[in-house]
Design an enzyme around this catalytic site. Structure first.
Site, PDB file in Angstrom:
ATOM      1  N   GLY A   1       0.895  -1.224  -0.021  1.00 36.56           N
ATOM      2  CA  GLY A   1      -0.043   0.227  -0.108  1.00 36.56           C
ATOM      3  C   GLY A   1       0.766   1.318  -0.098  1.00 36.56           C
ATOM      4  O   GLY A   1       0.961   1.983   0.956  1.00 36.56           O
TER       5      GLY A   1
ATOM      6  N   SER B   1       1.139   3.414  -3.451  1.00 31.39           N
ATOM      7  CA  SER B   1       0.472   4.414  -4.135  1.00 31.39           C
ATOM      8  C   SER B   1      -0.833   4.845  -3.850  1.00 31.39           C
ATOM      9  O   SER B   1      -1.380   4.178  -3.020  1.00 31.39           O
ATOM     10  CB  SER B   1       0.534   3.951  -5.705  1.00 31.39           C
ATOM     11  OG  SER B   1       1.486   3.374  -6.264  1.00 31.39           O
TER      12      SER B   1
ATOM     13  N   SER C   1      -1.928  -4.068  -5.939  1.00 28.48           N
ATOM     14  CA  SER C   1      -2.056  -5.476  -6.452  1.00 28.48           C
ATOM     15  C   SER C   1      -2.274  -6.438  -5.295  1.00 28.48           C
ATOM     16  O   SER C   1      -1.691  -6.469  -4.147  1.00 28.48           O
ATOM     17  CB  SER C   1      -0.867  -5.765  -7.020  1.00 28.48           C
ATOM     18  OG  SER C   1      -0.477  -4.894  -8.048  1.00 28.48           O
TER      19      SER C   1
ATOM     20  N   GLU D   1      13.095  -3.891  -4.844  1.00 28.91           N
ATOM     21  CA  GLU D   1      12.030  -4.035  -5.983  1.00 28.91           C
ATOM     22  C   GLU D   1      12.710  -4.064  -7.416  1.00 28.91           C
ATOM     23  O   GLU D   1      12.426  -4.739  -8.324  1.00 28.91           O
ATOM     24  CB  GLU D   1      10.719  -3.040  -5.776  1.00 28.91           C
ATOM     25  CG  GLU D   1       9.629  -3.401  -6.822  1.00 28.91           C
ATOM     26  CD  GLU D   1       8.321  -2.520  -6.465  1.00 28.91           C
ATOM     27  OE1 GLU D   1       8.494  -1.637  -5.665  1.00 28.91           O
ATOM     28  OE2 GLU D   1       7.292  -2.887  -6.666  1.00 28.91           O
TER      29      GLU D   1
HETATM   30  C1  LIG Z   1       0.609  -3.537 -12.772  1.00 29.37           C
HETATM   31  C2  LIG Z   1       0.859  -2.357 -11.864  1.00 29.37           C
HETATM   32  C3  LIG Z   1       1.066  -3.018 -10.516  1.00 29.37           C
HETATM   33  C4  LIG Z   1       1.108  -2.113  -9.235  1.00 29.37           C
HETATM   34  N1  LIG Z   1       1.071  -2.273  -8.177  1.00 29.37           N
HETATM   35  C5  LIG Z   1       1.221  -1.369  -7.370  1.00 29.37           C
HETATM   36  C6  LIG Z   1       1.160  -2.040  -5.745  1.00 29.37           C
HETATM   37  O1  LIG Z   1       0.850  -3.322  -5.409  1.00 29.37           O
HETATM   38  N2  LIG Z   1       1.373  -1.259  -4.879  1.00 29.37           N
HETATM   39  C7  LIG Z   1       1.366   0.259  -4.952  1.00 29.37           C
HETATM   40  O2  LIG Z   1       1.431   0.877  -4.024  1.00 29.37           O
HETATM   41  N3  LIG Z   1       1.550   0.647  -6.457  1.00 29.37           N
HETATM   42  C8  LIG Z   1       1.371   0.014  -7.436  1.00 29.37           C
HETATM   43  N4  LIG Z   1       1.367   0.242  -8.659  1.00 29.37           N
HETATM   44  C9  LIG Z   1       1.201   1.693  -8.962  1.00 29.37           C
HETATM   45  C10 LIG Z   1       2.593   2.258  -9.404  1.00 29.37           C
HETATM   46  O3  LIG Z   1       3.440   2.251  -8.475  1.00 29.37           O
HETATM   47  C11 LIG Z   1       2.387   3.553  -9.955  1.00 29.37           C
HETATM   48  O4  LIG Z   1       1.489   3.504 -11.001  1.00 29.37           O
HETATM   49  C12 LIG Z   1       3.651   4.314 -10.502  1.00 29.37           C
HETATM   50  O5  LIG Z   1       4.351   4.508  -9.640  1.00 29.37           O
HETATM   51  C13 LIG Z   1       3.488   5.462 -11.230  1.00 29.37           C
HETATM   52  O6  LIG Z   1       2.362   6.534 -10.736  1.00 29.37           O
HETATM   53  P1  LIG Z   1       1.278   6.882 -11.128  1.00 29.37           P
HETATM   54  O7  LIG Z   1       0.315   5.795 -11.703  1.00 29.37           O
HETATM   55  O8  LIG Z   1       0.470   7.704 -10.126  1.00 29.37           O
HETATM   56  O9  LIG Z   1       1.687   7.783 -12.397  1.00 29.37           O
HETATM   57  P2  LIG Z   1       2.158   9.430 -12.467  1.00 29.37           P
HETATM   58  O10 LIG Z   1       3.109   9.281 -11.177  1.00 29.37           O
HETATM   59  O11 LIG Z   1       1.117  10.407 -12.247  1.00 29.37           O
HETATM   60  O12 LIG Z   1       3.131   9.401 -13.609  1.00 29.37           O
HETATM   61  C14 LIG Z   1       2.192   9.582 -15.011  1.00 29.37           C
HETATM   62  C15 LIG Z   1       3.127   9.902 -16.131  1.00 29.37           C
HETATM   63  O13 LIG Z   1       3.929  11.156 -15.861  1.00 29.37           O
HETATM   64  C16 LIG Z   1       5.337  10.778 -15.666  1.00 29.37           C
HETATM   65  N5  LIG Z   1       5.927  11.276 -14.690  1.00 29.37           N
HETATM   66  C17 LIG Z   1       5.801  11.637 -13.498  1.00 29.37           C
HETATM   67  N6  LIG Z   1       6.512  12.280 -12.852  1.00 29.37           N
HETATM   68  C18 LIG Z   1       7.670  12.644 -13.670  1.00 29.37           C
HETATM   69  C19 LIG Z   1       8.817  13.280 -13.416  1.00 29.37           C
HETATM   70  N7  LIG Z   1       9.200  13.875 -12.325  1.00 29.37           N
HETATM   71  N8  LIG Z   1       9.613  13.415 -14.469  1.00 29.37           N
HETATM   72  C20 LIG Z   1       9.316  12.589 -15.865  1.00 29.37           C
HETATM   73  N9  LIG Z   1       8.129  12.172 -16.138  1.00 29.37           N
HETATM   74  C21 LIG Z   1       7.272  12.041 -14.851  1.00 29.37           C
HETATM   75  C22 LIG Z   1       5.306   9.269 -15.514  1.00 29.37           C
HETATM   76  O14 LIG Z   1       6.689   8.578 -15.888  1.00 29.37           O
HETATM   77  C23 LIG Z   1       4.245   8.752 -16.172  1.00 29.37           C
HETATM   78  O15 LIG Z   1       4.542   8.582 -17.564  1.00 29.37           O
HETATM   79  C24 LIG Z   1       1.360  -0.596  -9.760  1.00 29.37           C
HETATM   80  C25 LIG Z   1       1.087  -0.074 -10.947  1.00 29.37           C
HETATM   81  C26 LIG Z   1       1.071  -1.161 -12.081  1.00 29.37           C
HETATM   82  C27 LIG Z   1       0.973  -0.548 -13.428  1.00 29.37           C
END
Ligand SMILES: Cc1cc2nc3c(=O)[nH]c(=O)nc-3n(C[C@H](O)[C@H](O)[C@H](O)COP(=O)(O)OP(=O)(O)OC[C@H]3O[C@@H](n4cnc5c(N)ncnc54)[C@H](O)[C@@H]3O)c2cc1C
Length: 397
Positions: A134, A136, A168, A251
């Site tokens: 937990g 994100s 997840s 990780e």
């Molecule tokens: C299959 C899968 C499993 C997951 N499982 C878990 C889980 O079990 N537990 C958990 O806590 N999370 C989990 N996640 C979440 C994952 O860690 C986040 O999706 C990831 O950290 C990206 O965050 P966000 O989705 O909020 O995208 P954002 O952070 O909003 O990013 C959106 C886009 O903007 C870009 N971006 C953001 N900041 C910057 C920057 N500073 N410079 C350049 N580009 C940038 C990113 O690269 C991306 O392309 C999972 C995600 C997936 C896809």
């Protein structure tokens, strides 16, 4: 009645290297139901997967480096790598408890107290407790330090309020590795605290989200006045960020260590299956150079993982170096998945032999590979880490 009754695991061969023993055990115990290189009308059930992982641990192939006192096998990282190469070479399903085994376990070993180690670690290996992560939140993904879930001191421990997303496996988990904050969101990295939260506590609401591949693994998790006892806090309050970044570097670097070898076996499967049929062979032919490039990338990845393991054995911290294999693997695997999908998409209707299984596998790989450049830190974030922390470059304006 369960149409897939649990199968008694065959014993581990007593002699041979860890690799030979793993190979022999998998040949006997990785049933058709579990193999990921077969198309299945009904996917393996959670209880089948749990049964397999339990047996894998009993055979000595999970918890390899964990101390024997906590249910592990007390071996070194070299044996871990050796065994994981074999797990990668075989079509073994991904662990349903990878968060427990590969993130929570190492963190508990690093910052947990004796009581936590004794109670949490064996339960992970015996699959009694599946864990989720937990971290994100809707407003905190790449920028994890923006997380808002609050942990406030209360009479009976800590009162948690907030929302997590993309958790997840939360709906099938018994524990959550939760990152929350004791202060306000503008304190960023300060005041973060890590908990091992029992998922059956009052006030926890788990809602599944359906993903592109039809799976319902992702969840939103809401915490409404959830009381977590002090006994379930991992490390001290305020040490959460250090622990969390350690989780993330594990990780990226050593989680699913087998995946470079799995990648190689997926490539070999594609080529071997296409070779069995003249039409598939000629569809594959124009991709020869691209497939050669993939094979080179697999070699680079194996080298990256092996180098990291040697550095860990030498006692070095992984730190930002975990970004190399994470970035390279996810990008290369996505390129491969696209080529694989393009090839199987051209198969004419009615192909038989190993081709329907290959087609189903490549479709699965393609869909899951879309997420690989996002989870565990996106590609852009890995590039930022390498630029800032390895090259010491400033961020572009
Ligand atoms: C299959 C899968 C499993 C997951 N499982 C878990 C889980 O079990 N537990 C958990 O806590 N999370 C989990 N996640 C979440 C994952 O860690 C986040 O999706 C990831 O950290 C990206 O965050 P966000 O989705 O909020 O995208 P954002 O952070 O909003 O990013 C959106 C886009 O903007 C870009 N971006 C953001 N900041 C910057 C920057 N500073 N410079 C350049 N580009 C940038 C990113 O690269 C991306 O392309 C999972 C995600 C997936 C896809």
């Amino acid at each position: 009645m369960n149409p897939h009754p649990a199968r008694q695991a065959s014993p581990v061969p007593a002699a041979g290297s860890p690799a030979a023993r793993t190979r022999a055990w998998l040949a006997d115990n990785l049933t058709d139901r579990l193999r990921t290189d077969r198309a299945h009308d009904t996917p393996a059930t959670l209880s089948e997967l749990i049964g397999f992982e339990k047996a894998l641990h009993e055979a000595g192939f999970a918890g390899i480096t964990w101390p024997k006192a906590y249910g592990g096998h007390g071996l070194g990282l070299r044996e871990h790598l050796e065994i994981n190469r074999e797990i990668g070479r075989a079509p073994v399903p991904n662990s349903v408890n990878s968060i427990g085994k590969e993130l929570a376990g190492p963190i508990i070993l690093a910052v947990g107290n004796d009581r936590q180690k004794e109670s949490f670690l064996p339960a992970i290996l015996t699959m009694k407790h599946i864990w989720c992560q937990g971290f994100s939140e809707p407003g905190a993904g790449s920028d994890l330090a923006a997380l808002r879930t609050r942990a406030q001191r209360s009479q009976d421990g800590w009162r948690i309020n907030g929302q997590k997303i993309w958790t997840s496996g939360a709906s099938k988990s018994q524990r959550c590795l939760l990152l929350a904050r004791t202060g306000t969101a503008d304190e960023r990295h300060k005041g973060l605290v890590l908990f091992a939260v029992p998922m059956d506590l009052p006030g926890i609401d788990v809602r599944e989200i359906t993903s592109i591949d039809g799976q319902r693994s992702f969840c939103e998790v809401f915490f409404n006045d959830v009381i977590v006892s002090d006994a379930d806090m991992l490390g001290a309050p305020d040490e959460g960020w250090a622990a969390a970044t350690r989780v993330l570097s594990i990780e990226r670097a050593t989680n699913r260590m087998y995946r470079s070898w799995r990648f190689q076996s997926e490539l070999e499967h594609l080529i071997a299956a296409c070779r069995t049929d003249a039409r598939a062979r000629s569809i594959m032919q124009p991709y020869a150079r691209q497939l050669a490039q993939v094979r080179i990338e697999v070699e680079i990845l194996k080298g990256l993982v092996e180098t990291l393991v040697e550095r860990l054995i030498a006692g070095e911290e992984i730190g930002p170096n975990g970004s190399f294999p994470k970035l390279y693997w996810s990008e290369a695997h996505q390129r491969f998945a696209r080529i694989g999908l393009e090839i199987v998409a051209q198969f004419p209707p009615g192909v038989d032999g190993p081709l329907p299984d290959l087609r189903a596998r490549m479709q699965d790989i393609y869909l899951s590979s879309r997420a690989e450049t996002i989870y565990a830190g996106t590609t852009e974030i890995q590039l930022d880490i390498i630029a800032k922390r390895i090259l010491n470059l400033k961020r572009a304006a």
